[in-house]
Design a protein around this motif. Structure first.
Motif, PDB file in Angstrom:
ATOM      1  N   ASP A 195       5.941  -6.101   8.670  1.00 46.46           N
ATOM      2  CA  ASP A 195       6.735  -6.764   7.994  1.00 46.46           C
ATOM      3  C   ASP A 195       6.823  -6.507   6.578  1.00 46.46           C
ATOM      4  O   ASP A 195       6.998  -7.016   5.721  1.00 46.46           O
ATOM      5  CB  ASP A 195       6.183  -8.139   8.137  1.00 46.46           C
ATOM      6  N   MET A 196       8.248  -6.117   6.873  1.00 44.21           N
ATOM      7  CA  MET A 196       9.404  -5.473   5.181  1.00 44.21           C
ATOM      8  C   MET A 196       9.108  -6.666   4.786  1.00 44.21           C
ATOM      9  O   MET A 196       9.345  -6.944   3.559  1.00 44.21           O
ATOM     10  CB  MET A 196      10.240  -4.671   5.638  1.00 44.21           C
ATOM     11  N   GLU A 197       9.161  -7.891   4.831  1.00 42.42           N
ATOM     12  CA  GLU A 197       9.245  -9.337   4.786  1.00 42.42           C
ATOM     13  C   GLU A 197       8.277  -9.348   4.083  1.00 42.42           C
ATOM     14  O   GLU A 197       7.923 -10.233   2.557  1.00 42.42           O
ATOM     15  CB  GLU A 197      10.318 -10.541   5.219  1.00 42.42           C
ATOM     16  N   ILE A 198       7.040  -9.144   4.327  1.00 39.97           N
ATOM     17  CA  ILE A 198       5.710  -9.043   3.730  1.00 39.97           C
ATOM     18  C   ILE A 198       5.295  -7.961   2.562  1.00 39.97           C
ATOM     19  O   ILE A 198       4.828  -8.400   1.405  1.00 39.97           O
ATOM     20  CB  ILE A 198       5.128  -9.570   4.593  1.00 39.97           C
ATOM     21  N   CYS A 199       5.761  -6.729   3.632  1.00 41.15           N
ATOM     22  CA  CYS A 199       5.257  -5.512   2.914  1.00 41.15           C
ATOM     23  C   CYS A 199       5.893  -4.530   1.800  1.00 41.15           C
ATOM     24  O   CYS A 199       5.887  -3.646   1.927  1.00 41.15           O
ATOM     25  CB  CYS A 199       4.804  -4.939   4.046  1.00 41.15           C
ATOM     26  N   ALA A 200       7.169  -5.142   1.350  1.00 47.03           N
ATOM     27  CA  ALA A 200       8.475  -4.592   1.477  1.00 47.03           C
ATOM     28  C   ALA A 200       7.704  -3.367  -0.324  1.00 47.03           C
ATOM     29  O   ALA A 200       8.221  -2.255  -0.140  1.00 47.03           O
ATOM     30  CB  ALA A 200       9.589  -4.971   0.846  1.00 47.03           C
ATOM     31  N   ALA A 201       6.849  -4.324  -1.068  1.00 45.14           N
ATOM     32  CA  ALA A 201       6.648  -3.971  -2.502  1.00 45.14           C
ATOM     33  C   ALA A 201       5.634  -2.446  -2.204  1.00 45.14           C
ATOM     34  O   ALA A 201       5.973  -1.361  -2.451  1.00 45.14           O
ATOM     35  CB  ALA A 201       5.784  -4.772  -3.004  1.00 45.14           C
ATOM     36  N   ASP A 202       4.590  -2.260  -0.951  1.00 43.77           N
ATOM     37  CA  ASP A 202       3.731  -1.774  -0.311  1.00 43.77           C
ATOM     38  C   ASP A 202       4.311  -0.542   0.156  1.00 43.77           C
ATOM     39  O   ASP A 202       3.847   0.527  -0.078  1.00 43.77           O
ATOM     40  CB  ASP A 202       2.618  -2.662   0.113  1.00 43.77           C
ATOM     41  N   VAL A 203       5.297  -1.065   0.839  1.00 45.35           N
ATOM     42  CA  VAL A 203       6.232  -0.161   1.431  1.00 45.35           C
ATOM     43  C   VAL A 203       6.678   0.698   0.613  1.00 45.35           C
ATOM     44  O   VAL A 203       6.316   2.172   0.544  1.00 45.35           O
ATOM     45  CB  VAL A 203       6.767  -0.510   2.570  1.00 45.35           C
ATOM     46  N   GLY A 204       7.480  -0.362  -0.737  1.00 49.31           N
ATOM     47  CA  GLY A 204       7.930   0.933  -1.618  1.00 49.31           C
ATOM     48  C   GLY A 204       6.915   2.325  -2.193  1.00 49.31           C
ATOM     49  O   GLY A 204       7.616   3.097  -2.676  1.00 49.31           O
ATOM     50  N   GLY A 205       5.829   1.179  -2.267  1.00 47.10           N
ATOM     51  CA  GLY A 205       4.971   2.460  -3.758  1.00 47.10           C
ATOM     52  C   GLY A 205       4.769   3.911  -2.569  1.00 47.10           C
ATOM     53  O   GLY A 205       4.451   4.889  -2.973  1.00 47.10           O
ATOM     54  N   LEU A 206       4.675   3.427  -1.054  1.00 47.61           N
ATOM     55  CA  LEU A 206       4.419   4.686  -0.094  1.00 47.61           C
ATOM     56  C   LEU A 206       5.251   5.256   0.038  1.00 47.61           C
ATOM     57  O   LEU A 206       5.217   6.622  -0.574  1.00 47.61           O
ATOM     58  CB  LEU A 206       3.819   3.891   1.871  1.00 47.61           C
ATOM     59  N   VAL A 207       5.866   5.007  -0.152  1.00 47.49           N
ATOM     60  CA  VAL A 207       7.875   6.131   0.418  1.00 47.49           C
ATOM     61  C   VAL A 207       7.677   6.349  -1.456  1.00 47.49           C
ATOM     62  O   VAL A 207       8.137   8.101  -0.974  1.00 47.49           O
ATOM     63  CB  VAL A 207       9.053   5.473   0.335  1.00 47.49           C
ATOM     64  N   GLY A 208       7.315   6.122  -2.191  1.00 47.19           N
ATOM     65  CA  GLY A 208       7.825   6.621  -3.712  1.00 47.19           C
ATOM     66  C   GLY A 208       6.743   7.559  -4.071  1.00 47.19           C
ATOM     67  O   GLY A 208       7.206   8.927  -4.641  1.00 47.19           O
TER      68      GLY A 208
END
Length: 304
Positions: A106-119
């Protein structure tokens, strides 16, 4: 490919005793879930996609070697990352990977974690030693315009003008090795909360912001709503908080987000038409997309 042959290959080449196969999907490859002592994902890839598959395997092995959360490639008994065979006169690649039991986060919850993964993915890919296919204006803009010309779309001048204006805004942005299809369906979050990035068949050289935008765009492709724009802004803000810890974006890149959303419509429409043929949409649909793009520009003049 006959499942009995695949079972024999899995036993002989990978040492999996009495494997059972469950067909999952068909696309550029035939994909199966393999049940044995452990659970695996099996891809049977035809010669038309073998070069893409070899690159994807190479990237997964590279990421795995750097501790990145991507599917692990299972090696054959002889230590190879794939097995090559021939059936009905066509060479096939057999690729076996760990099975990740997870769901789209859920991007509303995990956006920061996903951002770290993509970065971290972008950071690691800067040192990936092999070349990747460049994606330029023709891929993002030109393909769709050519489709519209073939359909003799009467308002094509509006699309042409918009395409030129959008590309002028992004053509000098930094490029690098990108995922190329970084939608949320290519993320899997397991029961431990770990988020994995999957499917590296479309890795290319492109502006980093294309990957970033595809992951953060929460708008409806057919119906533009103000609440979706607000959600997109919030997800993008959280995503950047994680992404910036691994890979820096300039202010110009960050501000280009709304241009990339519009460019995505050109790019995705072209891909759909290439797969299903130019007659899969009619003039009314194309008009509707033009309305969406014009409304998007009006609504996001002050995106930040």
């Amino acid at each position: 490919m006959d499942e009995r042959i695949l079972q024999k290959i899995l036993t002989k080449e990978y040492g999996i005793d009495s494997p059972s196969l469950e067909f999952l999907r068909e696309g550029g490859s035939h994909t199966y879930v393999v049940n044995g002592k452990n659970k695996y994902l099996l891809k049977v890839i035809g010669s038309a996609f073998s070069d893409t598959a070899r690159q994807s395997i190479s990237i997964m092995r590279y990421l795995e070697g750097n501790g990145f959360l991507a599917p692990k490639t299972m090696l054959t008994k002889s230590g190879e990352a794939f097995f090559e065979t021939e059936t009905d006169g066509e060479k096939k690649l057999i690729v076996l990977m760990e099975f990740i039991d997870g769901n789209e986060p859920d991007m509303e919850i995990c956006a920061a974690d996903v951002g770290g993964l993509v970065g971290r993915f972008h950071q690691l890919m800067e040192k990936y030693p092999e070349d990747t296919v460049p994606k330029e204006k023709e891929f993002f803009i030109g393909r769709y315009l050519e489709c519209l010309r073939k359909k003799n779309y009467p308002r094509i001048a509006e699309y042409e003008e918009l395409g030129e204006r959008l590309w002028d805004k992004v053509k000098y942005l930094p490029q690098g090795k990108c995922h190329g299809d970084l939608h949320r369906g290519n993320l899997l979050q397991n029961t431990d909360g770990q988020i994995f990035l999957v499917d590296f068949d479309t890795v290319c050289r492109a502006p980093f912001m294309f990957d970033v935008m595809v992951m953060c765009d929460m708008t409806d492709y057919f119906n533009l709503k103000l609440e979706d724009i607000a959600l997109t802004k919030e997800v993008y803000r959280k995503f950047l908080s994680g992404y910036s810890g691994y890979h820096a974006l300039s202010r110009e890149e960050i501000s280009s987000f709304p241009y990339w959303v519009a460019i995505r419509h050109f790019q995705l429409q072209a891909t759909i038409l290439e797969i299903y043929g130019i007659d899969c949409i009619d003039e009314g649909f194309i008009d509707g997309q033009l309305w969406w793009l014009n409304k998007w520009q009006e609504t996001t003049e002050e995106f930040f």
